[in-house]
Design an enzyme around this catalytic site. Structure first.
Site, mmCIF file in Angstrom:
data_model
loop_
_atom_site.group_PDB
_atom_site.id
_atom_site.type_symbol
_atom_site.label_atom_id
_atom_site.label_comp_id
_atom_site.label_asym_id
_atom_site.label_seq_id
_atom_site.Cartn_x
_atom_site.Cartn_y
_atom_site.Cartn_z
ATOM 1 N N LEU A 1 0.830 -1.191 0.000
ATOM 2 C CA LEU A 1 0.000 0.000 0.000
ATOM 3 C C LEU A 1 0.867 1.243 0.000
ATOM 4 O O LEU A 1 2.077 1.179 0.036
ATOM 5 C CB LEU A 1 -0.897 0.007 1.231
ATOM 6 C CG LEU A 1 -1.926 -1.101 1.284
ATOM 7 C CD1 LEU A 1 -2.647 -1.032 2.600
ATOM 8 C CD2 LEU A 1 -2.920 -0.924 0.166
ATOM 9 N N ASP A 2 0.187 2.368 0.004
ATOM 10 C CA ASP A 2 0.829 3.654 -0.112
ATOM 11 C C ASP A 2 0.671 4.381 1.219
ATOM 12 O O ASP A 2 -0.166 4.009 2.024
ATOM 13 C CB ASP A 2 0.076 4.391 -1.213
ATOM 14 C CG ASP A 2 0.894 5.506 -1.752
ATOM 15 O OD1 ASP A 2 0.406 6.146 -2.671
ATOM 16 O OD2 ASP A 2 1.996 5.710 -1.225
ATOM 17 N N SER A 3 1.445 5.434 1.412
ATOM 18 C CA SER A 3 1.239 6.184 2.657
ATOM 19 C C SER A 3 -0.125 6.854 2.669
ATOM 20 O O SER A 3 -0.740 7.026 3.730
ATOM 21 C CB SER A 3 2.344 7.214 2.852
ATOM 22 O OG SER A 3 2.431 8.048 1.736
ATOM 23 N N MET B 1 -1.212 11.228 -6.677
ATOM 24 C CA MET B 1 -0.255 10.307 -7.282
ATOM 25 C C MET B 1 0.528 10.947 -8.402
ATOM 26 O O MET B 1 1.693 10.629 -8.620
ATOM 27 C CB MET B 1 -0.989 9.083 -7.844
ATOM 28 C CG MET B 1 -1.484 8.163 -6.801
ATOM 29 S SD MET B 1 -0.139 7.627 -5.768
ATOM 30 C CE MET B 1 -0.989 6.495 -4.726
ATOM 31 N N GLN C 1 -2.501 4.387 3.774
ATOM 32 C CA GLN C 1 -2.409 4.212 5.230
ATOM 33 C C GLN C 1 -3.217 5.292 5.942
ATOM 34 O O GLN C 1 -3.880 5.019 6.949
ATOM 35 C CB GLN C 1 -0.934 4.258 5.630
ATOM 36 C CG GLN C 1 -0.662 3.686 6.984
ATOM 37 C CD GLN C 1 -0.309 4.749 7.976
ATOM 38 O OE1 GLN C 1 -0.131 5.896 7.612
ATOM 39 N NE2 GLN C 1 -0.214 4.380 9.223
#
Lengths: 157, 96
Positions: A111-113, B39, A116
């Protein structure tokens, strides 16, 4: 004099228990399952004592004097863990098969921060209290979250 | 990423998520777009650039706040004023 005080105390004790069990005020002075120490009672007039002995009925519902307030059921570590895992399984970016209590969000689950952050927000919603950012940064696995919530909510085993 | 900036980016993301829950076109739609937007700028390392982007984010927060305020204002006006009066005041136009 001491006996009178003691008798008064003893008489007051069953009042709360009687309200819990029934409204029968004849049982009032006598629903004392605990205090049958004969020594102080010997000072009380004998007529009273016989009345006590006759009317003593142990109300089964009241072994412990307790008051019942409305509240959620108490949290246990197991229940916290279940809820945390349930919320995580509902998250679409997590593969439920790979999910374990010790899996790291960033390293194991990929996952990504930002993800999170979303997970911590979901936990805040589930448990109903806010988690400050300083501490939220450090929660990187379900086990961490369970531990943190247990610390915050004073749940020990 | 420098630590205070990292914290600010997190805070920004969190605030935008909270605001996005009431987005008129759907919370999921908002979340998708938000994710994409963050992103896209994932690899920016220059602190000044990051600061600029964070400020953009704050502007978006303000805009969302005004959007919700306006929406609330318009619904309240519609509910408490009669049709003819609304026509006179030019409020409650079908744009919402």
């Amino acid at each position: 004099m001491a006996s009178r005080v003691l008798a008064q105390c003893v008489r007051q004790l069953p009042r709360s228990s009687v309200r819990l069990s029934s409204g029968n005020f004849a049982v009032r002075t006598a629903a004392v399952p605990v205090l049958f120490n004969p020594r102080p009672l010997s000072f009380i007039a004998s007529s009273q004592r016989t009345r006590w002995i006759e009317q003593t009925r142990i109300s089964s519902s009241v072994g412990v004097f307790c008051r019942q307030y409305g509240d959620l059921p108490p949290l246990t570590i197991e229940s916290i863990k279940e809820r945390v895992m349930y919320v995580l399984k509902l998250y679409d970016k997590i593969n439920p098969e790979k999910l374990a209590t010790s899996s790291h969000f960033l390293k194991d689950l990929g996952l990504d921060s930002l993800d999170q952050v979303e997970i911590i927000m979901a936990m805040e919603d589930e448990f109903g209290f806010e988690i400050p950012d300083v501490e939220a940064e450090k929660l990187m696995s379900p086990q961490d979250i369970v531990q943190y919530i247990a610390d915050k909510k004073d749940v020990y085993e | 990423m420098a630590n205070p900036l990292r914290r600010e980016v997190r805070q920004l993301y969190k605030n935008l998520l909270y605001l996005g829950r009431e987005y008129p076109q759907g919370a999921d739609y908002f979340r998708e777009r938000l994710n994409c937007a963050f992103m896209k700028n994932k690899d920016v390392t220059d602190p000044k650039e990051i600061r600029k982007l964070v400020d953009c984010g704050e502007v978006v927060i303000k805009e969302l706040g005004t959007l919700y305020y306006l929406r609330e204002y318009r619904t309240m006006k519609k509910r408490f004023y009669e049709e003819e009066l609304l026509g006179l005041l030019n409020i409650g136009r079908p744009i919402d």
